[in-house]
Design a protein around this motif. Structure first.
Motif: not given
Ligand code: PEP
Ligand code: MG
Length: 584
Positions: A5-8, A186-188, A463-471
Motif C-alpha cells: 500500500i503506497g503510504a507516502s 494501512g494508508k491512514t 467497520a474497517v480497521d484503518r491500520i489493518n492491511e488484510k482488509i
C-alpha cells in the motif's frame, strides 16, 4: 516486485536496513567450574538491574496516571521473582556448565511456551510478559541497548515488520532514513501520515517483506504506486531514476500555483490548508502555499520524550507555530492519544479494540489534570496569533459540553490571574464518529466549525480497521455510505451557518477532492505534499461542474463506480495529474 500500500508518495533507491523485532543472538559458551560463581553473580546483577528498571517505570506510572495502571507492571516484577525461572537457570548453569545467557534464554522459552498452551486467556497472555521481561534481562546480560532509529548513521531504507508512529517521528534525520517499508499497516495509519509529513517515500502492508529482504539488498521504493523492487536490474534502476526526475519536474511546475488562490474557474474560493505533525514542517508547508493549519496533531509532542510536556513547553511550541503562521489561522487539535498512538509515560493500557477504546477526548475528560495543562497553554498562546481549538473523537454533544466546561474553568483561572488570551477563540469539533455525523445538526448549534476526520470516520462507518492491511481493500473513501455521511454533515453545518472542513487524508485525493468541492466543503486540510496538486484540481474546474458531478455520483452504487466516474472527469480537466495518480 512486491505490491503493498503506497503510504507516502515519491520514489527512492537505497540499501535495506532491517530493523528486526530485535532478534538477540545468544552466544553459547562452556564455562570452567571456577567461573560458576561469577556467572551466577552476573545473573543476579542482571535481575537486580531489570527489577530496578521496572520499579522506576512503575513509579512513574503511579505518579503520572494512577496506581491501577501501575499495577500492570507488578505482573512483570513477578516474572523476575519466579522461582522456577531463576532456580532452574542457576541449577542448569551449575550442572551443564554453560554461560548464563544461553541457559536463561532456554529456560525462559520453556516457561513462555507453558503459558502459551494454557486454557485461560489471561494466563496465555502472560507468555508475552515472560518474553518481554526475559529480553530485558538478556539485554542487560549482553550489555545491549535497543537499537534506535535515531542512531542510524548511513543512508538507508528501513525494513520492519511494523513501525510505531513514535518510531517514524524519529526519522527526522531524513538524509539517513530515505524511505521505509513494512509488513503490516494501512494508508491512514499515523505511521503513514508521519511519513508524508517528513516526505519520506514509504510502502506499508507488504505482508512478508522482512523475510524476503536481506541487509544491504538494493531496494526501489515507489511510494506513489505502493511497489517495492528488490535488487533491481540496471534497466529498472534507470527507469526509476527517470521517474524520480519526472516527479521533481512535475512538482516544480505545480509550485508556480503557490501564491494563487484556491479558487474555481467560476470564482468560488475555498480554504486550502495543511496538517501539521511537528513544527519543523512549517517551512515546507509555507513553500507549498498553505493558507493556515487545519489540523495540528499535538499528540506527537508527547511521544519520544522522558516526561510529559510541561505547560510552558506546550505554550512555547504553540506560540511559535501561531507566530510563524500569522496572520493565517492554526487549528490546534487537543490531545488525541490512544488508537495507534501510545506514549510510554502514559501507559494507556493495551485494549482489545484500541481505536474504539480509551482514546482522545475520552482520555482527556478522565484526566482533566493533563487536559488542562494543554488547554491553558493553548489559551495563553492564543494571545500571539490566530488560534482555534478542536476536540477529537467527539461522539455526542454531552462530550462537547463536558470538554467546554473544562475549557471554561481554565479561562476563569486565567482571567483571575490576569493572564491574557483571545476571548473570541473559536472552538470546533472533529466529526470522526458516525454518531457525531448523524447528530451534526445538534452539534452545529454549539460550535463554530466542523472538521471531518475521515480517516477515523471511514473506519467506523465501514467497520474497517484503518491500520489493518488484510482488509485495506474494504477501506473505501468513495463508498456511498461515506459520501452520504459527509454530505449530510456539510449540509447540517451550512444550515446552522458554520463552516465545514475535512482534515482526513480523503481531502488530499484528487479524485475525491473534486467531489468534496461539489458538496460545498469550505476547507481542505492535508499533508503539505498534496497541496499543490489539489490546488491545481480546484483551479481547473467550475463549482457548477463539480456540483453536477456530485449529483451524478450520488446515484451510483459502489465505490468503484464513483472512482471511475470522477476519474473520467479529472481526465478531462487535469490529465497530467491523472497520469501521476497511483496505479490502482
Ligand atoms: C482523522 O481521523 O481523519 C484525523 C484527521 O485524525 P487522525 O488521522 O489523527 O486520527
Ligand atoms: Mg482521527
Amino acid at each position: 516486485m512486491l505490491k503493498g500500500i503506497g503510504a507516502s508518495p515519491g520514489v527512492v533507491i537505497g540499501k535495506a536496513f532491517l530493523l528486526g523485532g530485535e532478534r538477540l543472538s545468544i552466544p553459547r559458551r562452556e564455562i570452567a567450574k571456577g567461573e560458576i560463581p561469577e556467572e551466577l553473580a552476573r545473573f543476579e546483577r542482571a535481575l537486580a538491574q531489570t527489577t530496578e528498571e521496572i520499579i522506576q517505570i512503575r513509579k512513574k506510572i503511579a505518579l503520572e496516571i494512577d496506581e491501577e495502571h501501575a499495577h500492570i507492571l507488578d505482573a512483570h516484577l513477578l516474572v523476575l521473582e519466579d522461582v522456577l525461572l531463576i532456580e532452574e537457570t542457576m541449577r542448569r548453569v551449575e550442572k551443564e556448565r554453560l554461560n548464563v545467557e544461553y541457559v536463561f534464554s532456554d529456560v525462559l522459552e520453556h516457561l513462555a511456551r507453558r503459558f502459551e498452551v494454557m486454557d485461560d486467556e489471561y494466563l496465555r497472555e502472560r507468555a508475552s510478559d515472560v518474553r518481554d521481561i526475559g529480553r530485558r534481562v538478556l539485554r542487560s546480560l549482553l550489555g545491549r541497548k535497543r537499537k534506535a532509529l535515531s542512531n542510524i548513521d548511513e543512508e538507508v531504507i528501513v525494513v520492519a515488520y511494523d513501525l510505531a508512529p513514535s518510531d517514524t517521528a524519529l526519522m527526522h534525520n531524513k538524509e539517513k532514513v530515505v524511505g521505509f517499508v513494512t509488513d503490516v499497516g494501512g494508508k491512514t495509519s499515523h505511521t503513514a501520515i508521519m511519513a508524508r509529513a517528513l516526505e519520506i517515500p514509504a510502502v506499508v502492508g507488504l505482508k512478508d517483506i522482512t523475510s524476503r529482504v536481506k541487509r544491504r539488498d538494493m531496494l526501489i521504493v515507489d511510494g506513489t504506486n505502493g511497489i517495492v523492487i528488490v535488487n533491481p536490474d540496471e534497466e529498472t534502476r534507470k527507469h526509476y531514476r527517470r521517474e524520480e526526475v519526472e516527479i521533481k519536474v512535475f512538482e516544480k511546475k505545480l509550485e508556480e500555483l503557490k501564491d494563487l488562490p484556491a479558487e474555481t474557474l467560476d470564482g468560488h474560493r475555498v480554504e486550502l490548508v495543511a496538517n501539521l505533525e511537528i513544527p519543523e514542517e512549517i517551512p515546507s508547508l509555507l513553500a507549498r502555499g498553505s493558507a493556515g493549519i487545519g489540523l495540528y496533531r499535538t499528540e506527537f509532542f508527547y511521544l519520544n520524550r522522558a516526561g510529559l510536556p510541561t505547560e510552558d513547553e506546550h505554550y512555547q511550541a504553540y506560540k511559535s507555530v501561531a507566530e510563524q503562521m500569522s496572520p493565517h489561522s492554526v487549528i490546534i487539535r487537543t490531545l488525541d492519544l490512544g488508537g495507534d498512538k501510545f506514549t510510554s509515560q502514559l501507559e494507556i493500557p493495551r485494549e482489545m479494540n484500541p481505536f474504539m477504546g480509551w482514546r482522545a477526548i475520552r482520555f482527556c475528560l478522565e484526566r482533566p489534570d493533563i487536559f488542562k495543562v494543554q488547554l491553558r497553554a493553548i489559551l495563553r498562546a492564543s494571545a500571539h496569533g490566530n488560534l482555534k481549538i478542536m476536540y477529537p473523537m467527539i461522539s455526542g454533544v454531552e462530550e462537547l459540553r463536558r470538554a467546554n466546561l473544562v475549557l471554561e474553568e481554565v479561562r476563569e483561572e486565567l482571567r483571575e490571574k490576569g493572564i491574557p488570551f483571545d476571548k473570541d477563540l473559536e472552538v470546533g469539533v472533529m466529526i470522526e464518529t458516525p454518531s457525531a455525523a448523524m447528530t451534526a445538526d445538534i452539534l452545529a448549534k454549539e460550535v463554530k466549525f466542523f472538521s471531518v476526520g475521515t480517516n477515523d470516520l471511514i473506519q467506523y462507518a465501514l467497520a474497517v480497521d484503518r491500520i489493518n492491511e488484510k482488509i485495506a481493500y474494504l477501506y473505501e473513501p468513495a463508498h456511498p455510505a461515506v459520501l452520504r455521511l459527509i454530505k449530510s454533515v456539510i449540509d447540517a453545518g451550512h444550515r446552522q451557518g458554520i463552516w465545514v472542513g475535512i482534515c482526513g487524508e480523503m481531502a488530499a485525493e484528487p479524485t475525491l477532492a473534486i467531489i468534496l468541492l461539489g458538496m460545498g466543503l469550505d476547507e481542505f486540510s492535508m499533508s503539505a505534499v498534496a497541496l499543490p496538486e489539489i490546488k491545481k484540481v480546484i483551479r481547473s474546474v467550475t463549482l457548477k461542474e463539480a456540483k453536477k458531478l456530485v449529483k451524478q455520483i450520488l446515484t451510483l452504487s459502489t465505490a468503484e463506480e464513483v472512482e471511475a466516474c470522477t476519474r473520467k472527469k479529472l481526465l478531462e480537466i487535469v490529465p497530467d495529474i491523472v497520469k501521476r495518480l497511483g496505479r490502482k
